[in-house]
Design a protein around this motif. Structure first.
Motif, PDB file in Angstrom:
ATOM      1  N   SER A 102       0.591  -1.181  -0.068  1.00  0.00           N
ATOM      2  CA  SER A 102      -0.041  -0.018   0.052  1.00  0.00           C
ATOM      3  C   SER A 102       0.909   1.322   0.208  1.00  0.00           C
ATOM      4  O   SER A 102       1.911   1.235   0.551  1.00  0.00           O
ATOM      5  CB  SER A 102      -0.852   0.268   1.198  1.00  0.00           C
ATOM      6  OG  SER A 102      -1.566   1.155   1.461  1.00  0.00           O
ATOM      7  N   ASN A 103       0.633   2.150  -0.692  1.00  0.00           N
ATOM      8  CA  ASN A 103       1.215   3.617  -0.693  1.00  0.00           C
ATOM      9  C   ASN A 103       1.183   4.035   0.663  1.00  0.00           C
ATOM     10  O   ASN A 103       2.099   5.235   0.908  1.00  0.00           O
ATOM     11  CB  ASN A 103       0.608   4.335  -1.583  1.00  0.00           C
ATOM     12  CG  ASN A 103       1.149   3.999  -3.245  1.00  0.00           C
ATOM     13  OD1 ASN A 103       2.369   3.649  -3.166  1.00  0.00           O
ATOM     14  ND2 ASN A 103       0.145   4.274  -4.308  1.00  0.00           N
ATOM     15  N   ALA A 104       0.294   3.775   1.612  1.00  0.00           N
ATOM     16  CA  ALA A 104      -0.134   4.524   2.849  1.00  0.00           C
ATOM     17  C   ALA A 104       1.187   4.025   4.019  1.00  0.00           C
ATOM     18  O   ALA A 104       1.158   4.509   5.029  1.00  0.00           O
ATOM     19  CB  ALA A 104      -1.265   3.956   3.422  1.00  0.00           C
ATOM     20  N   TYR A 105       1.718   2.888   3.516  1.00  0.00           N
ATOM     21  CA  TYR A 105       2.643   2.216   4.721  1.00  0.00           C
ATOM     22  C   TYR A 105       4.163   2.250   3.926  1.00  0.00           C
ATOM     23  O   TYR A 105       4.531   1.351   3.133  1.00  0.00           O
ATOM     24  CB  TYR A 105       2.464   0.750   5.005  1.00  0.00           C
ATOM     25  CG  TYR A 105       1.004   0.925   5.509  1.00  0.00           C
ATOM     26  CD1 TYR A 105       0.351   1.538   6.511  1.00  0.00           C
ATOM     27  CD2 TYR A 105       0.001   0.030   4.805  1.00  0.00           C
ATOM     28  CE1 TYR A 105      -0.799   1.543   6.986  1.00  0.00           C
ATOM     29  CE2 TYR A 105      -1.352   0.003   5.245  1.00  0.00           C
ATOM     30  CZ  TYR A 105      -1.778   0.723   6.335  1.00  0.00           C
ATOM     31  OH  TYR A 105      -3.088   0.670   6.722  1.00  0.00           O
ATOM     32  N   THR A 106       4.980   3.415   3.821  1.00  0.00           N
ATOM     33  CA  THR A 106       6.227   3.330   3.179  1.00  0.00           C
ATOM     34  C   THR A 106       7.423   3.512   4.121  1.00  0.00           C
ATOM     35  O   THR A 106       8.362   4.091   3.969  1.00  0.00           O
ATOM     36  CB  THR A 106       6.092   4.681   2.618  1.00  0.00           C
ATOM     37  OG1 THR A 106       6.118   5.814   3.343  1.00  0.00           O
ATOM     38  CG2 THR A 106       5.006   4.676   1.420  1.00  0.00           C
ATOM     39  N   GLY A 107       7.251   3.088   5.524  1.00  0.00           N
ATOM     40  CA  GLY A 107       8.226   3.176   6.479  1.00  0.00           C
ATOM     41  C   GLY A 107       9.336   2.064   6.403  1.00  0.00           C
ATOM     42  O   GLY A 107      10.416   2.387   7.287  1.00  0.00           O
ATOM     43  N   SER A 165      14.463   3.381   1.471  1.00  0.00           N
ATOM     44  CA  SER A 165      13.124   3.335   1.922  1.00  0.00           C
ATOM     45  C   SER A 165      11.822   3.775   1.147  1.00  0.00           C
ATOM     46  O   SER A 165      12.001   4.302   0.032  1.00  0.00           O
ATOM     47  CB  SER A 165      13.348   4.097   3.388  1.00  0.00           C
ATOM     48  OG  SER A 165      13.307   5.439   2.956  1.00  0.00           O
ATOM     49  N   GLY A 166      10.811   3.071   1.683  1.00  0.00           N
ATOM     50  CA  GLY A 166       9.573   3.585   0.961  1.00  0.00           C
ATOM     51  C   GLY A 166       9.463   3.192  -0.502  1.00  0.00           C
ATOM     52  O   GLY A 166       9.895   2.227  -0.687  1.00  0.00           O
ATOM     53  N   ALA A 167       9.052   3.917  -1.119  1.00  0.00           N
ATOM     54  CA  ALA A 167       8.688   3.791  -2.761  1.00  0.00           C
ATOM     55  C   ALA A 167      10.030   3.801  -3.174  1.00  0.00           C
ATOM     56  O   ALA A 167      10.285   2.794  -4.270  1.00  0.00           O
ATOM     57  CB  ALA A 167       8.078   5.210  -3.244  1.00  0.00           C
ATOM     58  N   THR A 227      14.644  -2.708   8.633  1.00  0.00           N
ATOM     59  CA  THR A 227      13.995  -1.932   9.655  1.00  0.00           C
ATOM     60  C   THR A 227      12.277  -1.698   9.270  1.00  0.00           C
ATOM     61  O   THR A 227      12.109  -1.130   8.230  1.00  0.00           O
ATOM     62  CB  THR A 227      14.516  -0.480   9.951  1.00  0.00           C
ATOM     63  OG1 THR A 227      15.807  -0.545  10.315  1.00  0.00           O
ATOM     64  CG2 THR A 227      13.843   0.260  11.029  1.00  0.00           C
ATOM     65  N   ALA A 228      11.390  -2.228  10.279  1.00  0.00           N
ATOM     66  CA  ALA A 228      10.189  -1.660  10.162  1.00  0.00           C
ATOM     67  C   ALA A 228       9.868  -0.668  10.939  1.00  0.00           C
ATOM     68  O   ALA A 228       9.836  -0.930  12.210  1.00  0.00           O
ATOM     69  CB  ALA A 228       9.442  -3.257  10.462  1.00  0.00           C
ATOM     70  N   THR A 229       9.412   0.490  10.334  1.00  0.00           N
ATOM     71  CA  THR A 229       9.214   1.562  11.253  1.00  0.00           C
ATOM     72  C   THR A 229       7.674   1.763  11.505  1.00  0.00           C
ATOM     73  O   THR A 229       7.508   2.568  12.250  1.00  0.00           O
ATOM     74  CB  THR A 229       9.553   2.889  10.508  1.00  0.00           C
ATOM     75  OG1 THR A 229       9.143   2.951   9.094  1.00  0.00           O
ATOM     76  CG2 THR A 229      11.112   2.837  10.539  1.00  0.00           C
ATOM     77  N   THR A 230       6.892   0.924  11.031  1.00  0.00           N
ATOM     78  CA  THR A 230       5.374   0.894  11.409  1.00  0.00           C
ATOM     79  C   THR A 230       4.989  -0.579  11.609  1.00  0.00           C
ATOM     80  O   THR A 230       5.195  -1.304  11.076  1.00  0.00           O
ATOM     81  CB  THR A 230       4.659   1.364  10.163  1.00  0.00           C
ATOM     82  OG1 THR A 230       5.165   2.909   9.780  1.00  0.00           O
ATOM     83  CG2 THR A 230       3.213   1.498  10.364  1.00  0.00           C
ATOM     84  N   ALA A 231       4.395  -0.515  12.743  1.00  0.00           N
ATOM     85  CA  ALA A 231       4.035  -1.989  13.144  1.00  0.00           C
ATOM     86  C   ALA A 231       2.743  -2.430  12.480  1.00  0.00           C
ATOM     87  O   ALA A 231       1.873  -2.002  12.212  1.00  0.00           O
ATOM     88  CB  ALA A 231       3.394  -1.961  14.680  1.00  0.00           C
ATOM     89  N   ASN A 232       2.870  -3.733  12.279  1.00  0.00           N
ATOM     90  CA  ASN A 232       1.878  -4.542  11.486  1.00  0.00           C
ATOM     91  C   ASN A 232       1.530  -3.847   9.988  1.00  0.00           C
ATOM     92  O   ASN A 232       0.167  -4.180   9.566  1.00  0.00           O
ATOM     93  CB  ASN A 232       0.658  -4.776  12.276  1.00  0.00           C
ATOM     94  CG  ASN A 232       0.799  -5.647  13.434  1.00  0.00           C
ATOM     95  OD1 ASN A 232       1.498  -6.545  13.317  1.00  0.00           O
ATOM     96  ND2 ASN A 232       0.152  -5.286  14.731  1.00  0.00           N
ATOM     97  N   GLN A 233       2.426  -3.147   9.507  1.00  0.00           N
ATOM     98  CA  GLN A 233       1.953  -2.461   8.180  1.00  0.00           C
ATOM     99  C   GLN A 233       3.136  -2.452   7.322  1.00  0.00           C
ATOM    100  O   GLN A 233       3.025  -1.821   6.103  1.00  0.00           O
ATOM    101  CB  GLN A 233       1.562  -1.127   8.552  1.00  0.00           C
ATOM    102  CG  GLN A 233       0.275  -1.177   9.271  1.00  0.00           C
ATOM    103  CD  GLN A 233      -0.400   0.086   9.791  1.00  0.00           C
ATOM    104  OE1 GLN A 233       0.505   1.295   9.526  1.00  0.00           O
ATOM    105  NE2 GLN A 233      -1.475   0.187  10.446  1.00  0.00           N
ATOM    106  N   GLY A 234       4.222  -3.178   7.443  1.00  0.00           N
ATOM    107  CA  GLY A 234       5.147  -3.138   6.603  1.00  0.00           C
ATOM    108  C   GLY A 234       4.937  -4.272   5.501  1.00  0.00           C
ATOM    109  O   GLY A 234       3.901  -4.866   5.344  1.00  0.00           O
TER     110      GLY A 234
END
Length: 168
Positions: free
Chosen positions: A52-57, A79-81, A130-137
């Motif tokens: 998802s483009n919402a989870y780019t961490g 990172s991200g995109a 590194t996963a910077t957002t929990a449960n959304q990478g």
């Protein structure tokens, strides 16, 4: 298992991590290059697609340590995109929301120049996810990791093997 070549690769499950900032390291043993060599490189392949483009961490970095792992310096980072292999999103399915690479185009190849570290006798090289957002990478895969040096002209393979050492 998923891999670019062979039957397995290193896997970082950023999708299911429950805490922000979860970190995985793939670390080398102690590396000692001969400073007279022409070049020193880390090469590797990775596969990653955002769902998802919402989870780019999520972040993938190459890090080095010259003090036996007490501190680490980033020498490459995506990172991200920018980390997303082909900019396409991974289509989540009812069966699994976890990206698993299954095509050659899912993999990107990188070579990182380590020449500025080739005279250091206490070098560790790491690949850090590194996963910077929990449960959304999204899951990251790393394969075909190789640390190498090119020999000066005229150096035989036997001479090369006597000079470059990797310690457990």
């Amino acid at each position: 298992g998923a891999s670019k070549s062979g039957s397995a690769s290193a896997y970082m499950n950023n999708y299911n991590y429950t805490d922000e900032g979860e970190v995985d390291y793939l670390r080398s043993p102690l590396v000692k290059f001969n400073p007279t060599f022409d070049s020193s490189l880390l090469t590797f392949q990775y596969a990653y697609k955002m769902y998802s483009n919402a989870y780019t961490g999520d972040t993938l970095s190459v890090v080095v340590s010259t003090d036996c792992g007490a501190t680490w310096t980033s020498v490459w980072n995506k990172s991200g995109a920018a980390l997303n292999n082909d900019q396409a999103l991974y289509p989540a399915t009812a069966a699994s929301n976890i990206f698993i690479p299954n095509m050659a185009s899912d993999w990107s190849h990188y070579s990182i120049n380590l020449n500025s570290y080739k005279s250091n006798q206490n070098l560790l090289v790491g690949i850090r996810g590194t996963a910077t957002t929990a449960n959304q990478g999204s899951a990251m895969f790393v394969d075909n990791v190789k640390i190498s040096a090119s020999t000066p002209a005229g150096l035989s393979d036997q001479q090369f093997n006597e000079i470059v050492t990797v310690y457990p």
